[in-house]
Design a protein around this motif. Structure first.
Motif, PDB file in Angstrom:
ATOM      1  N   HIS A 194     -10.609 -20.070  -8.950  1.00 37.94           N
ATOM      2  CA  HIS A 194     -11.874 -19.905  -9.651  1.00 37.94           C
ATOM      3  C   HIS A 194     -11.678 -19.005 -10.881  1.00 37.94           C
ATOM      4  N   ASN A 195     -12.391 -19.319 -11.943  1.00 37.37           N
ATOM      5  CA  ASN A 195     -12.298 -18.512 -13.170  1.00 37.37           C
ATOM      6  C   ASN A 195     -13.612 -17.791 -13.425  1.00 37.37           C
ATOM      7  N   ALA A 196     -13.502 -16.517 -13.743  1.00 36.50           N
ATOM      8  CA  ALA A 196     -14.689 -15.719 -14.058  1.00 36.50           C
ATOM      9  C   ALA A 196     -14.379 -14.787 -15.226  1.00 36.50           C
ATOM     10  N   VAL A 197     -15.416 -14.482 -15.979  1.00 35.58           N
ATOM     11  CA  VAL A 197     -15.324 -13.507 -17.069  1.00 35.58           C
ATOM     12  C   VAL A 197     -16.515 -12.581 -16.913  1.00 35.58           C
ATOM     13  N   ALA A 198     -16.297 -11.287 -17.077  1.00 38.22           N
ATOM     14  CA  ALA A 198     -17.406 -10.336 -16.978  1.00 38.22           C
ATOM     15  C   ALA A 198     -17.244  -9.250 -18.034  1.00 38.22           C
ATOM     16  N   HIS A 199     -18.262  -9.090 -18.866  1.00 37.45           N
ATOM     17  CA  HIS A 199     -18.194  -8.089 -19.933  1.00 37.45           C
ATOM     18  C   HIS A 199     -19.365  -7.124 -19.810  1.00 37.45           C
ATOM     19  N   PRO A 200     -19.088  -5.828 -19.869  1.00 36.84           N
ATOM     20  CA  PRO A 200     -20.176  -4.849 -19.745  1.00 36.84           C
ATOM     21  C   PRO A 200     -21.057  -4.822 -20.981  1.00 36.84           C
ATOM     22  N   CYS A 201     -22.352  -4.592 -20.778  1.00 36.90           N
ATOM     23  CA  CYS A 201     -23.273  -4.476 -21.907  1.00 36.90           C
ATOM     24  C   CYS A 201     -23.252  -3.069 -22.489  1.00 36.90           C
ATOM     25  N   HIS A 202     -22.767  -2.093 -21.711  1.00 42.45           N
ATOM     26  CA  HIS A 202     -22.805  -0.666 -22.039  1.00 42.45           C
ATOM     27  C   HIS A 202     -24.250  -0.166 -21.902  1.00 42.45           C
ATOM     28  N   PRO A 203     -24.437   1.117 -21.634  1.00 43.18           N
ATOM     29  CA  PRO A 203     -25.787   1.642 -21.436  1.00 43.18           C
ATOM     30  C   PRO A 203     -26.686   1.383 -22.646  1.00 43.18           C
ATOM     31  N   SER A 204     -27.885   0.920 -22.393  1.00 39.03           N
ATOM     32  CA  SER A 204     -28.821   0.590 -23.459  1.00 39.03           C
ATOM     33  C   SER A 204     -29.211   1.811 -24.270  1.00 39.03           C
ATOM     34  N   VAL A 205     -29.434   1.599 -25.555  1.00 37.65           N
ATOM     35  CA  VAL A 205     -29.914   2.672 -26.418  1.00 37.65           C
ATOM     36  C   VAL A 205     -31.284   3.157 -25.954  1.00 37.65           C
ATOM     37  N   PHE A 206     -31.986   2.337 -25.178  1.00 39.88           N
ATOM     38  CA  PHE A 206     -33.300   2.702 -24.674  1.00 39.88           C
ATOM     39  C   PHE A 206     -33.259   3.174 -23.217  1.00 39.88           C
ATOM     40  N   LEU A 207     -32.058   3.377 -22.672  1.00 33.82           N
ATOM     41  CA  LEU A 207     -31.927   3.826 -21.288  1.00 33.82           C
ATOM     42  C   LEU A 207     -32.595   5.195 -21.092  1.00 33.82           C
ATOM     43  N   GLU A 208     -33.364   5.313 -20.032  1.00 35.15           N
ATOM     44  CA  GLU A 208     -33.987   6.588 -19.695  1.00 35.15           C
ATOM     45  C   GLU A 208     -32.981   7.429 -18.920  1.00 35.15           C
ATOM     46  N   ARG A 209     -32.334   8.327 -19.606  1.00 30.21           N
ATOM     47  CA  ARG A 209     -31.308   9.175 -18.997  1.00 30.21           C
ATOM     48  C   ARG A 209     -31.953  10.448 -18.461  1.00 30.21           C
ATOM     49  N   THR A 210     -31.444  10.931 -17.322  1.00 30.99           N
ATOM     50  CA  THR A 210     -32.048  12.101 -16.692  1.00 30.99           C
ATOM     51  C   THR A 210     -31.053  13.231 -16.428  1.00 30.99           C
ATOM     52  N   THR A 211     -29.761  12.963 -16.548  1.00 26.73           N
ATOM     53  CA  THR A 211     -28.755  13.993 -16.273  1.00 26.73           C
ATOM     54  C   THR A 211     -27.808  14.137 -17.453  1.00 26.73           C
ATOM     55  N   LYS A 212     -27.101  15.277 -17.487  1.00 21.41           N
ATOM     56  CA  LYS A 212     -26.119  15.496 -18.541  1.00 21.41           C
ATOM     57  C   LYS A 212     -25.013  14.456 -18.471  1.00 21.41           C
ATOM     58  N   GLU A 213     -24.638  14.067 -17.258  1.00 17.01           N
ATOM     59  CA  GLU A 213     -23.580  13.070 -17.073  1.00 17.01           C
ATOM     60  C   GLU A 213     -23.998  11.723 -17.657  1.00 17.01           C
ATOM     61  N   GLU A 214     -25.250  11.357 -17.471  1.00 15.77           N
ATOM     62  CA  GLU A 214     -25.739  10.098 -18.033  1.00 15.77           C
ATOM     63  C   GLU A 214     -25.783  10.155 -19.555  1.00 15.77           C
ATOM     64  N   TYR A 215     -26.198  11.274 -20.102  1.00 14.77           N
ATOM     65  CA  TYR A 215     -26.224  11.425 -21.558  1.00 14.77           C
ATOM     66  C   TYR A 215     -24.815  11.355 -22.145  1.00 14.77           C
TER      67      TYR A 215
END
Length: 285
Positions: free
Chosen positions: A111-132
């Motif tokens: 089976h063949n698969a491809v997966a690419h990350p979108c990266h965290p959205s510019v509109f992501l609601e971040r709540t921790t320093k690690e997320e920022y």
């Protein structure tokens, strides 16, 4: 689904993406094998306390074989390793270019698969320093993933999704598309257009500071704040632009953007940019 009896192999485990996906996979119930060709990379893997496995042996054991290697060598690597894979296994690549171009070695029973990350959205609601701090994703900030899967077996696709969610964690959702649709997203939408616009903003900042003479702190503050407003207004419709701003936007489009720019979405143009990226003469069909 149960994952503790499934084996995932990472080829190119010392590379930038190889390390990123490996760091998440080792936290899971998957049995993970690590393969790396370069002596320097092998030393890095050992330094992380991870055992190395020969690439062909890893391919033979893997239920999911991840090729975390540069696009330009994916064809050669797949030519070497796909014949060694066991029937029913999944070959997972991280970018769609080589799959779209027909460069990957294929088998009817793999089976063949491809997966690419979108990266965290510019509109992501971040709540921790690690997320920022996590602008790339795969560490603390949630992100989405776009993937394609070729094969009729839902259970195998479920396994592929489990691996994808693990290696790019934390993942909000996985969106399934065709290989061609994924290629339109990456490179056309996000590299040809979005990343190019980001580079253009950097050039504009440089001109503002070094040619016009505006203090850099003032120029950077104005640009970064207005970039957020511009994206929120255009992509989310948060607030309307002023009439004067709309006039300036029209002037900018007339001065900077070519009238025929939408041609980048045509098949021939997609083929053109991917052949450049992969340094090949033509797309295989």
């Amino acid at each position: 689904m149960a994952t503790e009896n499934k084996t995932v192999a990472v080829i190119g485990a010392a590379g930038k993406m190889g390390q990123r996906v490996s760091n998440n996979l080792v936290k899971s119930d998957f049995r993970v094998l690590f393969a790396e060709n370069s002596p320097q990379g092998q030393e890095l893997i050992r330094g992380l306390g991870r055992e190395l496995t020969d690439s062909e042996e890893a391919a033979a054991q893997a239920d999911v074989l991840i090729l975390a290697v540069p696009d330009i060598v994916l064809g050669k690597v797949s030519e070497l390793l796909v014949p060694a894979m066991k029937p029913g296994a999944v070959l997972l690549t991280l970018d769609p270019a080589a799959a779209y171009a027909g460069l990957l070695t294929r088998r009817d029973d793999v089976h063949n698969a491809v997966a690419h990350p979108c990266h965290p959205s510019v509109f992501l609601e971040r709540t921790t320093k690690e997320e920022y701090a996590d602008t790339f994703g795969g560490i603390a900030a949630p992100q989405e993933v776009v993937a394609s899967f070729e094969g009729p077996d839902p259970a195998v696709q479920e396994l592929a999704e489990a691996v994808i969610r693990t290696m790019y964690a934390p993942v909000v959702d996985v969106h399934w598309v065709t290989v061609k649709q994924l290629a339109v997203l990456e490179p056309t939408l996000v590299e040809t257009i979005a990343c190019m616009v980001g580079a253009l903003l950097t050039e504009a900042l440089h001109e503002t500071v070094h040619t016009v003479g505006v203090p850099e702190a003032a120029a950077r503050a104005m640009l970064l704040g207005h970039t957020q407003v511009a994206l929120a207004n255009t992509l989310k419709g948060d607030n309307p632009f002023s009439d004067a701003c709309l006039i300036a936007m029209d002037y900018g489009r007339e001065s900077i953007v070519k009238d025929d720019w939408k041609k980048v979405f045509e098949d021939d143009e997609l083929d053109k940019v991917i052949t450049r990226m992969l340094r090949i003469k033509e797309i295989k069909r």
